[in-house]
Design a protein around this motif. Structure first.
Motif, PDB file in Angstrom:
ATOM      1  N   GLY A  58      92.644  -4.147 -70.658  1.00 41.74           N
ATOM      2  CA  GLY A  58      93.733  -3.434 -70.003  1.00 41.74           C
ATOM      3  C   GLY A  58      93.570  -1.979 -70.200  1.00 41.74           C
ATOM      4  N   TRP A  59      94.230  -1.147 -69.075  1.00 46.68           N
ATOM      5  CA  TRP A  59      94.336   0.409 -69.483  1.00 46.68           C
ATOM      6  C   TRP A  59      95.623   0.460 -68.875  1.00 46.68           C
ATOM      7  CZ3 TRP A  59      90.805   3.538 -71.749  1.00 46.68           C
ATOM      8  CH2 TRP A  59      89.451   2.966 -71.931  1.00 46.68           C
ATOM      9  N   ARG A  60      96.450   1.561 -69.268  1.00 47.67           N
ATOM     10  CA  ARG A  60      97.501   1.950 -68.665  1.00 47.67           C
ATOM     11  C   ARG A  60      97.725   3.499 -69.012  1.00 47.67           C
ATOM     12  NH1 ARG A  60     103.726   0.182 -68.264  1.00 47.67           N
ATOM     13  NH2 ARG A  60     104.485   2.027 -67.209  1.00 47.67           N
ATOM     14  N   PHE A  61      98.346   4.217 -67.874  1.00 51.76           N
ATOM     15  CA  PHE A  61      98.459   5.317 -68.050  1.00 51.76           C
ATOM     16  C   PHE A  61     100.182   5.730 -68.311  1.00 51.76           C
ATOM     17  CE2 PHE A  61      99.659   9.667 -66.713  1.00 51.76           C
ATOM     18  CZ  PHE A  61      98.955  10.592 -67.418  1.00 51.76           C
ATOM     19  N   ALA A  62     100.643   5.978 -69.488  1.00 58.29           N
ATOM     20  CA  ALA A  62     101.934   6.017 -69.634  1.00 58.29           C
ATOM     21  C   ALA A  62     102.380   7.153 -70.588  1.00 58.29           C
ATOM     22  CB  ALA A  62     102.765   4.741 -69.852  1.00 58.29           C
ATOM     23  N   LYS A  63     103.482   7.507 -70.956  1.00 54.77           N
ATOM     24  CA  LYS A  63     103.907   8.217 -72.049  1.00 54.77           C
ATOM     25  C   LYS A  63     104.054   7.328 -73.310  1.00 54.77           C
ATOM     26  CE  LYS A  63     106.892  11.354 -69.496  1.00 54.77           C
ATOM     27  NZ  LYS A  63     108.393  11.699 -69.226  1.00 54.77           N
ATOM     28  N   SER A  64     103.932   8.113 -74.361  1.00 56.79           N
ATOM     29  CA  SER A  64     103.611   7.277 -75.691  1.00 56.79           C
ATOM     30  C   SER A  64     104.950   6.656 -75.876  1.00 56.79           C
ATOM     31  CB  SER A  64     103.067   8.291 -76.758  1.00 56.79           C
ATOM     32  OG  SER A  64     103.922   9.315 -76.785  1.00 56.79           O
ATOM     33  N   SER A  65     104.669   5.542 -76.832  1.00 58.48           N
ATOM     34  CA  SER A  65     105.630   4.886 -77.483  1.00 58.48           C
ATOM     35  C   SER A  65     105.474   4.884 -79.120  1.00 58.48           C
ATOM     36  CB  SER A  65     106.167   3.523 -76.757  1.00 58.48           C
ATOM     37  OG  SER A  65     107.370   2.961 -77.564  1.00 58.48           O
ATOM     38  N   GLY A  66     105.847   5.633 -79.805  1.00 59.27           N
ATOM     39  CA  GLY A  66     105.447   5.682 -81.068  1.00 59.27           C
ATOM     40  C   GLY A  66     103.969   5.956 -81.214  1.00 59.27           C
ATOM     41  N   ASN A  67     103.322   4.970 -82.122  1.00 59.90           N
ATOM     42  CA  ASN A  67     101.726   5.505 -82.174  1.00 59.90           C
ATOM     43  C   ASN A  67     100.966   4.740 -81.026  1.00 59.90           C
ATOM     44  OD1 ASN A  67     102.224   7.176 -84.085  1.00 59.90           O
ATOM     45  ND2 ASN A  67     101.825   5.908 -85.877  1.00 59.90           N
ATOM     46  N   THR A  68     101.681   3.667 -80.427  1.00 60.48           N
ATOM     47  CA  THR A  68     100.647   2.867 -79.572  1.00 60.48           C
ATOM     48  C   THR A  68     100.579   2.819 -78.153  1.00 60.48           C
ATOM     49  OG1 THR A  68     102.254   1.118 -79.779  1.00 60.48           O
ATOM     50  CG2 THR A  68     100.700   1.150 -81.413  1.00 60.48           C
ATOM     51  N   GLY A  69     101.487   3.917 -77.614  1.00 61.71           N
ATOM     52  CA  GLY A  69     101.458   3.931 -76.177  1.00 61.71           C
ATOM     53  C   GLY A  69     102.482   2.786 -75.682  1.00 61.71           C
ATOM     54  N   THR A  70     101.865   2.588 -74.266  1.00 56.69           N
ATOM     55  CA  THR A  70     102.755   1.558 -73.332  1.00 56.69           C
ATOM     56  C   THR A  70     101.813   0.563 -72.769  1.00 56.69           C
ATOM     57  OG1 THR A  70     104.667   3.236 -72.976  1.00 56.69           O
ATOM     58  CG2 THR A  70     104.404   1.202 -71.621  1.00 56.69           C
ATOM     59  N   PRO A  71     101.848  -0.706 -72.816  1.00 59.24           N
ATOM     60  CA  PRO A  71     100.914  -1.604 -72.265  1.00 59.24           C
ATOM     61  C   PRO A  71     100.992  -1.777 -70.826  1.00 59.24           C
ATOM     62  CG  PRO A  71     102.725  -2.770 -73.221  1.00 59.24           C
ATOM     63  CD  PRO A  71     102.947  -1.382 -73.666  1.00 59.24           C
ATOM     64  N   PRO A  72     100.001  -2.281 -70.281  1.00 64.16           N
ATOM     65  CA  PRO A  72      99.997  -2.543 -68.786  1.00 64.16           C
ATOM     66  C   PRO A  72     101.319  -3.427 -68.349  1.00 64.16           C
ATOM     67  CG  PRO A  72      97.882  -2.664 -69.564  1.00 64.16           C
ATOM     68  CD  PRO A  72      98.600  -2.643 -70.750  1.00 64.16           C
ATOM     69  N   ARG A  73     101.740  -3.542 -67.235  1.00 65.36           N
ATOM     70  CA  ARG A  73     102.817  -4.139 -66.788  1.00 65.36           C
ATOM     71  C   ARG A  73     102.488  -5.417 -66.345  1.00 65.36           C
ATOM     72  NH1 ARG A  73     105.392   0.404 -62.807  1.00 65.36           N
ATOM     73  NH2 ARG A  73     102.970   0.983 -62.916  1.00 65.36           N
ATOM     74  N   ASP A  74     101.380  -5.848 -65.908  1.00 63.43           N
ATOM     75  CA  ASP A  74     100.886  -7.136 -65.678  1.00 63.43           C
ATOM     76  C   ASP A  74     100.527  -7.840 -66.955  1.00 63.43           C
ATOM     77  OD1 ASP A  74     100.552  -6.418 -63.047  1.00 63.43           O
ATOM     78  OD2 ASP A  74      98.509  -7.005 -62.759  1.00 63.43           O
ATOM     79  N   LYS A  75     100.848  -9.254 -67.025  1.00 61.86           N
ATOM     80  CA  LYS A  75     100.566  -9.996 -68.291  1.00 61.86           C
ATOM     81  C   LYS A  75      99.124 -10.320 -68.136  1.00 61.86           C
ATOM     82  CE  LYS A  75     104.724 -12.401 -69.106  1.00 61.86           C
ATOM     83  NZ  LYS A  75     105.383 -13.952 -69.140  1.00 61.86           N
ATOM     84  N   PRO A  76      98.440 -10.466 -69.196  1.00 64.38           N
ATOM     85  CA  PRO A  76      96.760 -10.414 -69.295  1.00 64.38           C
ATOM     86  C   PRO A  76      96.481 -11.895 -69.139  1.00 64.38           C
ATOM     87  CG  PRO A  76      97.905 -10.404 -71.497  1.00 64.38           C
ATOM     88  CD  PRO A  76      98.891 -10.169 -70.632  1.00 64.38           C
ATOM     89  N   ASP A  77      96.092 -12.235 -67.616  1.00 66.76           N
ATOM     90  CA  ASP A  77      95.888 -13.708 -67.238  1.00 66.76           C
ATOM     91  C   ASP A  77      94.543 -13.658 -66.617  1.00 66.76           C
ATOM     92  OD1 ASP A  77      95.892 -16.028 -65.988  1.00 66.76           O
ATOM     93  OD2 ASP A  77      98.095 -15.881 -65.253  1.00 66.76           O
ATOM     94  N   PHE A  78      93.699 -14.148 -67.519  1.00 72.02           N
ATOM     95  CA  PHE A  78      92.001 -14.375 -67.078  1.00 72.02           C
ATOM     96  C   PHE A  78      92.004 -15.179 -65.819  1.00 72.02           C
ATOM     97  CE2 PHE A  78      88.100 -16.291 -67.097  1.00 72.02           C
ATOM     98  CZ  PHE A  78      87.031 -15.370 -67.190  1.00 72.02           C
ATOM     99  N   ALA A  79      92.455 -16.704 -66.057  1.00 72.45           N
ATOM    100  CA  ALA A  79      92.452 -17.244 -64.915  1.00 72.45           C
ATOM    101  C   ALA A  79      92.924 -16.783 -63.492  1.00 72.45           C
ATOM    102  CB  ALA A  79      93.279 -18.593 -64.984  1.00 72.45           C
ATOM    103  N   ALA A  80      94.100 -15.995 -63.398  1.00 73.34           N
ATOM    104  CA  ALA A  80      94.680 -15.395 -62.140  1.00 73.34           C
ATOM    105  C   ALA A  80      93.658 -14.408 -61.775  1.00 73.34           C
ATOM    106  CB  ALA A  80      95.861 -14.804 -62.506  1.00 73.34           C
ATOM    107  N   ILE A  81      92.920 -13.788 -62.497  1.00 75.18           N
ATOM    108  CA  ILE A  81      91.978 -12.784 -61.994  1.00 75.18           C
ATOM    109  C   ILE A  81      90.737 -13.055 -61.690  1.00 75.18           C
ATOM    110  CG2 ILE A  81      91.097 -10.513 -62.655  1.00 75.18           C
ATOM    111  CD1 ILE A  81      93.573  -9.902 -64.498  1.00 75.18           C
TER     112      ILE A  81
END
Length: 210
Positions: A58-81
């Motif tokens: 996953g890749w996401r462009f977002a403002k930082s949140s602590g030291n880790t940034g903000t994750p993609p809004r989609d859930k990671p779902d291999f089967a769906a993709i």
């Protein structure tokens, strides 16, 4: 200290100091990997990561949140993709989600694109960098080698200055450009420097292709 070891330590130190340079409120591209049905901030750069068959990147462009940034809004779902099926011999299938984020986080005069979801078929030893390239995405890096734009979106986004350009072939799988939106992320800490120095590995948010 041998030159190679010194170089590794310098790279690791610069890597570990990045969270201090990424103050909250600064938007950037972050790199994420699926851990079950949740996203985990990647602990190595994409040039060092070697996702397994069935992985979700996953890749996401977002403002930082602590030291880790903000994750993609989609859930990671291999089967769906990627759907059913399997990779040919010597290959692996890796799902890729690229979330361009919220309009409020976009650099000046830029607008987020729709999230892309791609099933990339790559060689067994392919890195996260290879997977992103096979997904048909253009990336740009800043002077330090960090990914600062994908498809010309990001603080260094310039359509005429692309450092990596690889177009996905039909074998690379499906791409879905619909849906909600979606960074090279920050990687933690001084403790990681010690691990890297001791193990002789390279931990950096560096692109191997420029």
């Amino acid at each position: 200290m041998p030159k190679i070891a010194a170089g590794l330590l310098v790279s690791a130190l610069s890597f570990a100091l990045m969270p201090a340079a990424r103050a909250d409120g600064v938007a950037f591209w972050g790199y994420w990997q699926a851990k079950g049905d949740k996203w985990a901030f990647a602990t190595t750069g994409p040039a060092q990561a070697r996702p397994k068959d069935g992985a979700v990147e996953g890749w996401r462009f977002a403002k930082s949140s602590g030291n880790t940034g903000t994750p993609p809004r989609d859930k990671p779902d291999f089967a769906a993709i990627c759907g059913p099926g399997s990779a040919p011999a010597g290959k692996k299938r890796v799902a890729v989600v690229v979330d361009f984020g919220e309009p409020a986080d976009a650099p000046k005069d830029q607008h987020p694109q729709a999230t892309t979801r791609t099933c990339a078929t790559v060689a067994d030893n392919a890195t996260g960098t290879d997977v992103l390239a096979t997904a048909g995405l253009l990336t740009q890096a800043d002077k330090s080698g960090l990914i600062c734009a994908i498809n010309a979106f990001g603080p260094c986004g310039r359509a005429e200055s692309v450092t990596l350009h690889a177009t996905a072939s039909p074998a690379a799988g499906k791409k879905d450009k619909g849906g909600s939106g979606a960074p090279v992320g920050l990687y933690v800490g001084v403790g990681l420097v010690v691990i890297v120095a001791a193990g002789g590995g390279i931990v950096a948010l560096r692109r191997s292709r420029r």
